[in-house]
Design a protein around this motif. Sequence first.
Motif, PDB file in Angstrom:
ATOM      1  N   LYS A  56      -0.125   2.844   8.892  1.00  0.00           N
ATOM      2  CA  LYS A  56       0.559   4.036   8.398  1.00  0.00           C
ATOM      3  C   LYS A  56       1.308   4.717   9.529  1.00  0.00           C
ATOM      4  O   LYS A  56       0.826   4.770  10.663  1.00  0.00           O
ATOM      5  CB  LYS A  56      -0.467   5.006   7.810  1.00  0.00           C
ATOM      6  CG  LYS A  56       0.115   6.302   7.316  1.00  0.00           C
ATOM      7  CD  LYS A  56      -0.972   7.207   6.796  1.00  0.00           C
ATOM      8  CE  LYS A  56      -0.423   8.540   6.386  1.00  0.00           C
ATOM      9  NZ  LYS A  56      -1.471   9.461   5.981  1.00  0.00           N
ATOM     10  N   LYS A 110       3.465   8.465   9.974  1.00  0.00           N
ATOM     11  CA  LYS A 110       3.896   9.729   9.378  1.00  0.00           C
ATOM     12  C   LYS A 110       4.794  10.452  10.379  1.00  0.00           C
ATOM     13  O   LYS A 110       4.388  10.715  11.511  1.00  0.00           O
ATOM     14  CB  LYS A 110       2.707  10.610   9.027  1.00  0.00           C
ATOM     15  CG  LYS A 110       3.121  11.896   8.344  1.00  0.00           C
ATOM     16  CD  LYS A 110       1.937  12.705   7.892  1.00  0.00           C
ATOM     17  CE  LYS A 110       2.401  13.957   7.169  1.00  0.00           C
ATOM     18  NZ  LYS A 110       1.267  14.778   6.757  1.00  0.00           N
ATOM     19  N   VAL A 161       7.720  12.598   6.254  1.00  0.00           N
ATOM     20  CA  VAL A 161       7.789  11.296   5.591  1.00  0.00           C
ATOM     21  C   VAL A 161       6.605  10.468   6.051  1.00  0.00           C
ATOM     22  O   VAL A 161       6.313  10.409   7.246  1.00  0.00           O
ATOM     23  CB  VAL A 161       9.108  10.560   5.932  1.00  0.00           C
ATOM     24  CG1 VAL A 161       9.099   9.162   5.366  1.00  0.00           C
ATOM     25  CG2 VAL A 161      10.300  11.326   5.426  1.00  0.00           C
ATOM     26  N   SER A 162       5.939   9.842   5.103  1.00  0.00           N
ATOM     27  CA  SER A 162       4.808   8.988   5.409  1.00  0.00           C
ATOM     28  C   SER A 162       5.029   7.625   4.764  1.00  0.00           C
ATOM     29  O   SER A 162       5.368   7.536   3.589  1.00  0.00           O
ATOM     30  CB  SER A 162       3.526   9.626   4.876  1.00  0.00           C
ATOM     31  OG  SER A 162       2.423   8.824   5.175  1.00  0.00           O
ATOM     32  N   LYS A 163       4.846   6.578   5.535  1.00  0.00           N
ATOM     33  CA  LYS A 163       4.990   5.212   5.039  1.00  0.00           C
ATOM     34  C   LYS A 163       3.760   4.405   5.435  1.00  0.00           C
ATOM     35  O   LYS A 163       3.282   4.506   6.563  1.00  0.00           O
ATOM     36  CB  LYS A 163       6.229   4.525   5.632  1.00  0.00           C
ATOM     37  CG  LYS A 163       7.522   5.007   5.078  1.00  0.00           C
ATOM     38  CD  LYS A 163       7.689   4.531   3.661  1.00  0.00           C
ATOM     39  CE  LYS A 163       8.997   5.037   3.107  1.00  0.00           C
ATOM     40  NZ  LYS A 163       9.128   4.774   1.698  1.00  0.00           N
ATOM     41  N   SER A 164       3.279   3.614   4.484  1.00  0.00           N
ATOM     42  CA  SER A 164       2.170   2.716   4.776  1.00  0.00           C
ATOM     43  C   SER A 164       2.387   1.392   4.045  1.00  0.00           C
ATOM     44  O   SER A 164       3.189   1.301   3.125  1.00  0.00           O
ATOM     45  CB  SER A 164       0.834   3.347   4.374  1.00  0.00           C
ATOM     46  OG  SER A 164       0.837   3.636   2.997  1.00  0.00           O
ATOM     47  N   THR A 171       1.647  -1.558   1.512  1.00  0.00           N
ATOM     48  CA  THR A 171       1.078  -1.550   0.160  1.00  0.00           C
ATOM     49  C   THR A 171      -0.290  -2.224   0.169  1.00  0.00           C
ATOM     50  O   THR A 171      -0.597  -3.036   1.053  1.00  0.00           O
ATOM     51  CB  THR A 171       2.000  -2.282  -0.830  1.00  0.00           C
ATOM     52  OG1 THR A 171       2.091  -3.654  -0.438  1.00  0.00           O
ATOM     53  CG2 THR A 171       3.382  -1.655  -0.874  1.00  0.00           C
ATOM     54  N   LEU A 216       7.660  -0.462   9.423  1.00  0.00           N
ATOM     55  CA  LEU A 216       7.248   0.819   8.819  1.00  0.00           C
ATOM     56  C   LEU A 216       8.016   1.991   9.428  1.00  0.00           C
ATOM     57  O   LEU A 216       8.413   2.916   8.721  1.00  0.00           O
ATOM     58  CB  LEU A 216       5.749   1.046   9.013  1.00  0.00           C
ATOM     59  CG  LEU A 216       4.802   0.315   8.088  1.00  0.00           C
ATOM     60  CD1 LEU A 216       3.361   0.656   8.439  1.00  0.00           C
ATOM     61  CD2 LEU A 216       5.086   0.621   6.645  1.00  0.00           C
ATOM     62  N   GLN A 220      11.548   2.071   8.013  1.00  0.00           N
ATOM     63  CA  GLN A 220      11.539   2.567   6.636  1.00  0.00           C
ATOM     64  C   GLN A 220      11.363   4.087   6.604  1.00  0.00           C
ATOM     65  O   GLN A 220      12.048   4.788   5.855  1.00  0.00           O
ATOM     66  CB  GLN A 220      10.420   1.902   5.830  1.00  0.00           C
ATOM     67  CG  GLN A 220      10.647   0.448   5.552  1.00  0.00           C
ATOM     68  CD  GLN A 220       9.436  -0.227   4.923  1.00  0.00           C
ATOM     69  OE1 GLN A 220       8.333   0.330   4.882  1.00  0.00           O
ATOM     70  NE2 GLN A 220       9.636  -1.452   4.441  1.00  0.00           N
ATOM     71  N   ALA A 221      10.442   4.594   7.417  1.00  0.00           N
ATOM     72  CA  ALA A 221      10.196   6.031   7.449  1.00  0.00           C
ATOM     73  C   ALA A 221      11.405   6.780   8.005  1.00  0.00           C
ATOM     74  O   ALA A 221      11.792   7.835   7.478  1.00  0.00           O
ATOM     75  CB  ALA A 221       8.957   6.333   8.287  1.00  0.00           C
ATOM     76  N   GLU A 237      14.272   6.940   5.417  1.00  0.00           N
ATOM     77  CA  GLU A 237      14.023   7.976   4.405  1.00  0.00           C
ATOM     78  C   GLU A 237      14.196   9.373   4.992  1.00  0.00           C
ATOM     79  O   GLU A 237      14.756  10.263   4.350  1.00  0.00           O
ATOM     80  CB  GLU A 237      12.625   7.811   3.826  1.00  0.00           C
ATOM     81  CG  GLU A 237      12.337   8.745   2.669  1.00  0.00           C
ATOM     82  CD  GLU A 237      10.998   8.491   2.023  1.00  0.00           C
ATOM     83  OE1 GLU A 237      10.442   9.464   1.481  1.00  0.00           O
ATOM     84  OE2 GLU A 237      10.503   7.341   2.042  1.00  0.00           O
TER      85      GLU A 237
END
Length: 170
Positions: free
Chosen positions: A99, A101, A120-123, A125, A154, A157-158, A161
Amino acid sequence: MLFDWFSSAKPNVYLGSIAVVNDSNLSKIESFFSITGNSLQDHIHQKLEEIFCLERISSIQEPKKSDVGLDVVIVSLHGGDAFSINFGTVGLPIFWRPKIKLVSRLYNLKQNKTIKTFSVSKSVTWGEFIAKQFSLKGLFRWGPLYHKEDMEILLYQACFELIDRMRKAI
């Protein structure tokens, strides 16, 4: 031509500070079991500086009224892992997904007043996490499950966004 008078110019965005502040209990446990130490944090900090390659605030002589500063901080960075603790016949599974953030702040440089904050938080799946656990690498543990390159994905991606949210807010 008439509408050009009423349209506001987009502000210039300058980079304030970038930091990786990772003080969660999970990251302390993770660093205890890790051989690499803070190399993931250092690597992610370097990638974050590459992503936000804006002109620094310190380089401005006289900021304009519309100039905006940007601070970006990674407040959570977990590499992800799974293992179990056995107490005789009873086992306790422990797992966490990778993860990242990010928290950012846009602020007016002249007034030093916050315009807006973003988080923004990405983890990974659950499906991807479980698939990686039951891969050959996960079953035989040939090193960490998630390398720096996996964490970069990750991060990208974060950041994508985050930048999209900020772009819409300005």
